[in-house]
Design a protein around this motif. Structure first.
Motif, PDB file in Angstrom:
ATOM      1  N   LYS A  29      82.158  40.253  16.775  1.00  0.00           N
ATOM      2  CA  LYS A  29      82.740  39.501  17.886  1.00  0.00           C
ATOM      3  C   LYS A  29      81.648  38.683  18.553  1.00  0.00           C
ATOM      4  O   LYS A  29      80.537  39.168  18.776  1.00  0.00           O
ATOM      5  N   GLU A  30      81.975  37.451  18.877  1.00  0.00           N
ATOM      6  CA  GLU A  30      81.003  36.582  19.522  1.00  0.00           C
ATOM      7  C   GLU A  30      80.506  37.165  20.842  1.00  0.00           C
ATOM      8  O   GLU A  30      79.346  37.019  21.207  1.00  0.00           O
ATOM      9  N   THR A  31      81.403  37.870  21.541  1.00  0.00           N
ATOM     10  CA  THR A  31      81.038  38.458  22.827  1.00  0.00           C
ATOM     11  C   THR A  31      80.056  39.621  22.682  1.00  0.00           C
ATOM     12  O   THR A  31      79.473  40.059  23.659  1.00  0.00           O
ATOM     13  N   ALA A  32      79.877  40.109  21.466  1.00  0.00           N
ATOM     14  CA  ALA A  32      78.980  41.247  21.234  1.00  0.00           C
ATOM     15  C   ALA A  32      77.575  40.820  20.818  1.00  0.00           C
ATOM     16  O   ALA A  32      76.683  41.669  20.721  1.00  0.00           O
ATOM     17  N   ASN A  33      77.367  39.557  20.588  1.00  0.00           N
ATOM     18  CA  ASN A  33      76.082  39.090  20.062  1.00  0.00           C
ATOM     19  C   ASN A  33      74.887  39.569  20.873  1.00  0.00           C
ATOM     20  O   ASN A  33      73.887  40.016  20.309  1.00  0.00           O
ATOM     21  N   ASP A  34      74.975  39.488  22.194  1.00  0.00           N
ATOM     22  CA  ASP A  34      73.845  39.881  23.037  1.00  0.00           C
ATOM     23  C   ASP A  34      73.566  41.380  22.931  1.00  0.00           C
ATOM     24  O   ASP A  34      72.404  41.797  22.874  1.00  0.00           O
ATOM     25  N   GLN A  35      74.620  42.187  22.914  1.00  0.00           N
ATOM     26  CA  GLN A  35      74.430  43.640  22.820  1.00  0.00           C
ATOM     27  C   GLN A  35      73.916  44.046  21.441  1.00  0.00           C
ATOM     28  O   GLN A  35      73.070  44.932  21.330  1.00  0.00           O
TER      29      GLN A  35
END
Length: 154
Positions: A29-35
């Motif tokens: 998921k794009e929203t998970a990239n930072d984590q």
């Protein structure tokens, strides 16, 4: 913060963070990239320190990713690799049985009714289907799993 770890505890920590980073990397998921990057960066930091603290024969620097990693030839013999492979295998079979049973339930009662059910109610109503799929997969794996393409799709 300072931690004092025995050689065995350090080895276990290396395996734990590597397992966590490997599992996290499956999150696309794009929203998970930072984590995911945070997991990978912490793993690299711990592996770098472990490489200087007695586990140098386990660790290498990967030029492509610019991170430290467990050497592939070492990784295959470690417990975390076994855990990771077992997790992937069990997740596959579990998800396949659950999703097929859900599909069968939706077909049996109609999609509109299926959507109204809670996850708990769906699981309760698919027990028999899941059991049937588990028995099939336990005996034959994917041998008899087939996708039937409608004639209108080629």
């Amino acid at each position: 913060m300072h931690l004092r770890l025995s050689d065995q505890e350090l080895a276990t920590l290396v395996e734990m963070v590597s397992l966590a980073a490997n599992v996290a990397s499956w999150n696309q998921k794009e929203t998970a990239n930072d984590q995911v990057a945070a997991f990978e960066n912490l793993e690299s930091k711990i592996l770098e320190k472990a490489g200087h603290s007695g586990l140098g024969d386990w660790i290498e620097f990967d030029e492509e990713s610019q991170r430290f990693r467990v050497k592939a030839e070492k990784e295959e013999s470690l417990f975390y690799h076994e855990c990771y492979e077992e997790f992937r295998n069990e997740s596959f079979w579990d998800e396949l049985a659950v999703r097929l049973a859900d599909r069968d339930l939706a077909r049996a009662i109609g999609f509109a009714e299926w959507e109204k059910l809670s996850e708990e109610d769906r699981r309760a109503r698919t027990v028999a289907w899941e059991k049937r799929y588990w028995e099939e997969f336990s005996k034959r794996g994917v041998e008899r799993v087939t996708v039937i393409t409608p004639p209108t799709e080629g």
